[in-house]
Motif scaffolding. Sequence first.
Motif, short mmCIF file in Angstrom:
data_model
loop_
_atom_site.label_atom_id
_atom_site.label_comp_id
_atom_site.label_asym_id
_atom_site.label_seq_id
_atom_site.Cartn_x
_atom_site.Cartn_y
_atom_site.Cartn_z
N SER A 1 0.88 -1.17 0.00
CA SER A 1 0.00 0.00 0.00
C SER A 1 0.91 1.22 0.00
O SER A 1 2.04 1.14 -0.44
N ARG A 2 0.44 2.33 0.52
CA ARG A 2 1.34 3.49 0.67
C ARG A 2 2.53 3.10 1.52
O ARG A 2 2.45 2.21 2.36
N VAL A 3 3.62 3.81 1.32
CA VAL A 3 4.83 3.56 2.09
C VAL A 3 4.54 3.83 3.56
O VAL A 3 4.03 4.89 3.92
N THR A 4 4.84 2.85 4.41
CA THR A 4 4.59 2.97 5.85
C THR A 4 5.91 2.92 6.61
O THR A 4 6.96 2.61 6.04
N ALA A 5 5.82 3.18 7.90
CA ALA A 5 7.00 3.10 8.77
C ALA A 5 7.59 1.68 8.74
O ALA A 5 8.81 1.51 8.72
N ASP A 6 6.73 0.67 8.71
CA ASP A 6 7.20 -0.72 8.65
C ASP A 6 7.93 -0.99 7.34
O ASP A 6 8.95 -1.70 7.32
N ASP A 7 7.43 -0.43 6.23
CA ASP A 7 8.10 -0.61 4.94
C ASP A 7 9.51 -0.01 4.98
O ASP A 7 10.46 -0.59 4.45
N ILE A 8 9.63 1.16 5.60
CA ILE A 8 10.94 1.82 5.70
C ILE A 8 11.89 0.96 6.52
O ILE A 8 13.04 0.73 6.13
N ALA A 9 11.41 0.45 7.65
CA ALA A 9 12.24 -0.40 8.50
C ALA A 9 12.69 -1.64 7.74
O ALA A 9 13.86 -2.04 7.82
N ASP A 10 11.79 -2.26 6.98
CA ASP A 10 12.14 -3.45 6.22
C ASP A 10 13.10 -3.12 5.07
O ASP A 10 14.02 -3.88 4.79
N ALA A 11 12.89 -2.00 4.40
CA ALA A 11 13.74 -1.62 3.27
C ALA A 11 15.17 -1.30 3.71
O ALA A 11 16.12 -1.58 2.99
N LEU A 12 15.32 -0.73 4.89
CA LEU A 12 16.66 -0.36 5.36
C LEU A 12 17.59 -1.56 5.48
O LEU A 12 18.81 -1.41 5.40
N VAL A 13 17.04 -2.75 5.62
CA VAL A 13 17.85 -3.96 5.72
C VAL A 13 18.66 -4.16 4.43
O VAL A 13 19.73 -4.77 4.45
N LYS A 14 18.21 -3.61 3.33
CA LYS A 14 18.93 -3.75 2.05
C LYS A 14 20.31 -3.08 2.09
O LYS A 14 21.16 -3.39 1.28
#
Length: 179
Positions: A44-57
């Motif tokens: 869906s829209r970018v969420t705080a959880d998405d940011i946390a998960d993406a940072l692992v990259k």
Amino acid sequence: MSGYGDPLGEAVKQIQIAIASKIDNDILAILSSIGGNMTHPCTSRVTADDIADALVKFGEDIEGEKVLLCSPETYAGLRKADEWCPASEIAAQLIIRGAVGMIHGCQVVISNKLSAPKTAYIVKPGALALYMKRDILVETDRDIINKSTVITADKHFVGYLYDASKAIKLTETVTGTGD
């Protein structure tokens, strides 16, 4: 006879703003080309959880300065998250740079050029490069017969993705339409 204010100066200012806008557009086009394992799909829209998960990259390089570039709509959703740290609680230097807050260690910067909330970018220093061969050169020429002034301006530059491992593209994925 003369114009009110400074019409020539205003014209030059507007041309300089247009050139700066072109550079912004080019940088966003470069960011939009990010692919492969440095993309993070969001349901869906970018969420705080998405940011946390993406940072692992970023792997072991997760620490350090990071900027989240997002649309105003994405910002509206992020500032409701428990992890949101408003600009009033972060260093004054970050506010001067245009950050409106911070989430998961990312300085949040809003761009109207990301009009849809479907894409956001996390960028670390060194991800992008912008080389300028020559800064803005503005020239004017007066045509005395027609009583007109011609204004031209140009800037020689190139921007590119210098280190793809320092930028993450977050995108909304479209799931079934439910028809």
